[in-house]
Design a protein around this motif. Sequence first.
Motif, mmCIF file in Angstrom:
data_model
loop_
_atom_site.group_PDB
_atom_site.id
_atom_site.type_symbol
_atom_site.label_atom_id
_atom_site.label_comp_id
_atom_site.label_asym_id
_atom_site.label_seq_id
_atom_site.Cartn_x
_atom_site.Cartn_y
_atom_site.Cartn_z
ATOM 1 N N ALA A 1 0.626 -1.112 -0.283
ATOM 2 C CA ALA A 1 -0.488 -0.073 0.263
ATOM 3 C C ALA A 1 0.815 1.266 -0.213
ATOM 4 C CB ALA A 1 -0.745 0.007 0.728
ATOM 5 N N THR A 2 1.863 1.090 1.048
ATOM 6 C CA THR A 2 3.128 2.619 0.984
ATOM 7 C C THR A 2 3.247 2.616 -0.621
ATOM 8 O OG1 THR A 2 3.733 2.020 3.039
ATOM 9 C CG2 THR A 2 4.801 3.180 1.792
ATOM 10 N N SER A 3 3.743 1.956 -1.250
ATOM 11 C CA SER A 3 4.750 1.998 -2.365
ATOM 12 C C SER A 3 3.365 2.304 -3.682
ATOM 13 C CB SER A 3 5.357 0.723 -2.648
ATOM 14 O OG SER A 3 4.011 -0.472 -3.125
ATOM 15 N N LYS A 4 2.165 2.282 -3.586
ATOM 16 C CA LYS A 4 1.356 2.186 -4.033
ATOM 17 C C LYS A 4 0.646 3.961 -4.369
ATOM 18 C CE LYS A 4 1.975 -1.312 -7.152
ATOM 19 N NZ LYS A 4 2.077 -0.749 -8.664
ATOM 20 N N GLU A 5 0.414 3.476 -3.027
ATOM 21 C CA GLU A 5 -0.029 5.276 -2.603
ATOM 22 C C GLU A 5 0.833 6.420 -3.158
ATOM 23 O OE1 GLU A 5 -1.843 8.088 1.520
ATOM 24 O OE2 GLU A 5 -0.558 6.000 1.232
ATOM 25 N N ALA A 6 2.350 5.767 -3.181
ATOM 26 C CA ALA A 6 3.435 6.788 -3.276
ATOM 27 C C ALA A 6 2.977 7.665 -4.847
ATOM 28 C CB ALA A 6 4.511 6.509 -3.277
ATOM 29 N N ILE A 7 2.988 6.413 -5.422
ATOM 30 C CA ILE A 7 2.257 6.412 -7.113
ATOM 31 C C ILE A 7 1.145 7.223 -7.875
ATOM 32 C CG2 ILE A 7 1.849 5.315 -9.021
ATOM 33 C CD1 ILE A 7 3.479 2.969 -8.362
ATOM 34 N N VAL A 8 0.171 7.410 -6.404
ATOM 35 C CA VAL A 8 -0.671 7.800 -6.908
ATOM 36 C C VAL A 8 -0.469 9.417 -6.715
ATOM 37 C CG1 VAL A 8 -3.369 8.779 -5.857
ATOM 38 C CG2 VAL A 8 -2.236 6.238 -6.202
ATOM 39 N N LYS A 9 0.180 9.498 -5.392
ATOM 40 C CA LYS A 9 0.360 10.711 -5.140
ATOM 41 C C LYS A 9 1.614 11.997 -5.936
ATOM 42 C CE LYS A 9 -1.675 11.263 -1.114
ATOM 43 N NZ LYS A 9 -2.618 12.067 -0.903
ATOM 44 N N MET A 10 1.885 10.930 -6.657
ATOM 45 C CA MET A 10 2.900 11.499 -7.643
ATOM 46 C C MET A 10 1.963 12.123 -9.292
ATOM 47 S SD MET A 10 5.867 8.235 -9.073
ATOM 48 C CE MET A 10 6.923 7.439 -7.758
ATOM 49 N N ALA A 11 1.048 11.763 -9.295
ATOM 50 C CA ALA A 11 0.476 12.148 -10.101
ATOM 51 C C ALA A 11 0.219 14.008 -10.606
ATOM 52 C CB ALA A 11 -1.360 11.111 -10.356
ATOM 53 N N ARG A 12 -0.181 14.523 -9.957
ATOM 54 C CA ARG A 12 -0.304 16.349 -9.877
ATOM 55 C C ARG A 12 0.637 16.619 -9.887
ATOM 56 N NH1 ARG A 12 -4.834 19.686 -9.969
ATOM 57 N NH2 ARG A 12 -3.357 21.461 -9.773
ATOM 58 N N PRO A 13 1.615 16.431 -8.716
ATOM 59 C CA PRO A 13 3.037 17.366 -8.992
ATOM 60 C C PRO A 13 3.471 16.908 -10.362
ATOM 61 C CG PRO A 13 3.170 15.154 -7.674
ATOM 62 C CD PRO A 13 2.027 15.987 -7.999
ATOM 63 N N LEU A 14 4.009 15.537 -10.644
ATOM 64 C CA LEU A 14 4.447 15.006 -12.744
ATOM 65 C C LEU A 14 3.767 15.937 -13.402
ATOM 66 C CD1 LEU A 14 5.045 11.838 -12.069
ATOM 67 C CD2 LEU A 14 6.668 13.031 -12.510
ATOM 68 N N ALA A 15 2.029 15.694 -13.210
ATOM 69 C CA ALA A 15 0.998 16.709 -14.422
ATOM 70 C C ALA A 15 1.459 18.227 -14.526
ATOM 71 C CB ALA A 15 -0.332 15.994 -14.087
ATOM 72 N N GLU A 16 1.851 18.819 -13.277
ATOM 73 C CA GLU A 16 2.179 19.981 -12.808
ATOM 74 C C GLU A 16 3.686 20.774 -13.594
ATOM 75 O OE1 GLU A 16 1.714 21.742 -9.278
ATOM 76 O OE2 GLU A 16 -1.367 21.609 -10.092
ATOM 77 N N GLU A 17 4.291 19.797 -13.633
ATOM 78 C CA GLU A 17 6.534 19.661 -14.071
ATOM 79 C C GLU A 17 5.874 19.376 -15.531
ATOM 80 O OE1 GLU A 17 8.082 17.069 -11.088
ATOM 81 O OE2 GLU A 17 7.853 18.296 -9.425
ATOM 82 N N LEU A 18 5.408 18.222 -16.731
ATOM 83 C CA LEU A 18 5.076 17.825 -17.448
ATOM 84 C C LEU A 18 3.813 18.891 -18.476
ATOM 85 C CD1 LEU A 18 6.204 14.715 -17.036
ATOM 86 C CD2 LEU A 18 7.675 16.532 -16.445
ATOM 87 N N ALA A 19 3.417 19.622 -17.782
ATOM 88 C CA ALA A 19 2.474 20.352 -18.642
ATOM 89 C C ALA A 19 2.806 21.489 -19.892
ATOM 90 C CB ALA A 19 1.576 21.164 -17.680
ATOM 91 N N SER A 20 3.997 22.506 -19.877
ATOM 92 C CA SER A 20 4.834 23.055 -20.390
ATOM 93 C C SER A 20 5.956 21.708 -21.062
ATOM 94 C CB SER A 20 6.237 23.529 -19.714
ATOM 95 O OG SER A 20 6.750 22.985 -19.105
ATOM 96 N N MET A 21 5.557 20.738 -21.250
ATOM 97 C CA MET A 21 6.076 19.648 -22.497
ATOM 98 C C MET A 21 4.750 19.191 -23.314
ATOM 99 S SD MET A 21 9.157 17.605 -20.374
ATOM 100 C CE MET A 21 9.780 17.099 -21.573
ATOM 101 N N ASN A 22 3.986 19.085 -22.276
ATOM 102 C CA ASN A 22 2.620 18.788 -23.747
ATOM 103 C C ASN A 22 2.782 17.118 -23.444
ATOM 104 O OD1 ASN A 22 1.578 20.870 -24.702
ATOM 105 N ND2 ASN A 22 2.416 21.196 -26.162
ATOM 106 N N ILE A 23 2.808 17.028 -22.172
ATOM 107 C CA ILE A 23 2.234 15.563 -21.365
ATOM 108 C C ILE A 23 1.653 14.974 -20.639
ATOM 109 C CG2 ILE A 23 4.715 13.461 -19.970
ATOM 110 C CD1 ILE A 23 6.449 14.738 -21.029
ATOM 111 N N CYS A 24 1.281 14.728 -20.437
ATOM 112 C CA CYS A 24 -0.801 14.337 -19.477
ATOM 113 C C CYS A 24 0.337 12.893 -18.846
ATOM 114 C CB CYS A 24 -1.169 13.625 -19.937
ATOM 115 S SG CYS A 24 -2.365 15.892 -20.874
ATOM 116 N N VAL A 25 0.244 12.988 -17.479
ATOM 117 C CA VAL A 25 0.133 11.847 -15.785
ATOM 118 C C VAL A 25 -1.287 11.583 -16.418
ATOM 119 C CG1 VAL A 25 1.040 11.362 -14.473
ATOM 120 C CG2 VAL A 25 2.181 12.749 -15.923
#
Length: 226
Positions: free
Chosen positions: A133-157
């Motif tokens: 559960a710990t390992s999988k929750e970390a993946i869920v939490k990645m989505a928002r900041p990654l989407a924001e960081e990669l938005a300028s590159m037109n990459i969706c997460v």
Amino acid sequence: MKDLVTLLTDDLLGTGLACVKRFVHQLHVHVIICDLPSACSSYIPCLSLILPTHLTQKDFGCIDVFVNCASITLSQQIFEHSFENFNRIIDVNTNGTYNMIQHMIPLMVNNEIIINMSYVAAFEGRRGQTVYATSKEAIVKMARPLAEELASMNICVCDIVPDVFDTSLLRELHVKVSNIPGDFSLFSARLGDSDEFAQVAQTIVENPLLNDINIRVDALLRMPSK
């Protein structure tokens, strides 16, 4: 979409193999499978498997869709396993996901998609799933900041969050779940099929408005704590 290139990480025994089949036959895209050299598949007997550390733009040109399905599990309570076991699950599921994303970003040019696989244990971990559960929750939490960081590159997460699917991973968890219609209290009253996971992945690829989203694929099923 026939000219798109998809790279997928998985053992090709369940959801990953289903994604390969659907992407090839429905989307008509090129699929590259990335896994350990020991992996094999009857569906792709002559497949040349590639180690993540060898990924370069020279090898692939560019990647349009990255589907990160690779995962291992541990079904033991905290006093039943060593700290080394904890590190191994985190290293493969969490660190491995992050590491692969870092490798993929330089290969993605424009309007690309990253799809990560989490698990409902990230929200509702059961007894014996503390590490998983710990390992999988970390993946869920990645989505928002990654989407924001990669938005300028037109990459969706996006994340797909499955529950009980009839796969080898479920059997590794040693969870006793019947697949007899009527044994579930909620529709659709059965275990999920791997192709239904792949269908969600296909929808993400086809819909450009999907970004920073965790899509639960569980038919409202809630398992008991043990």
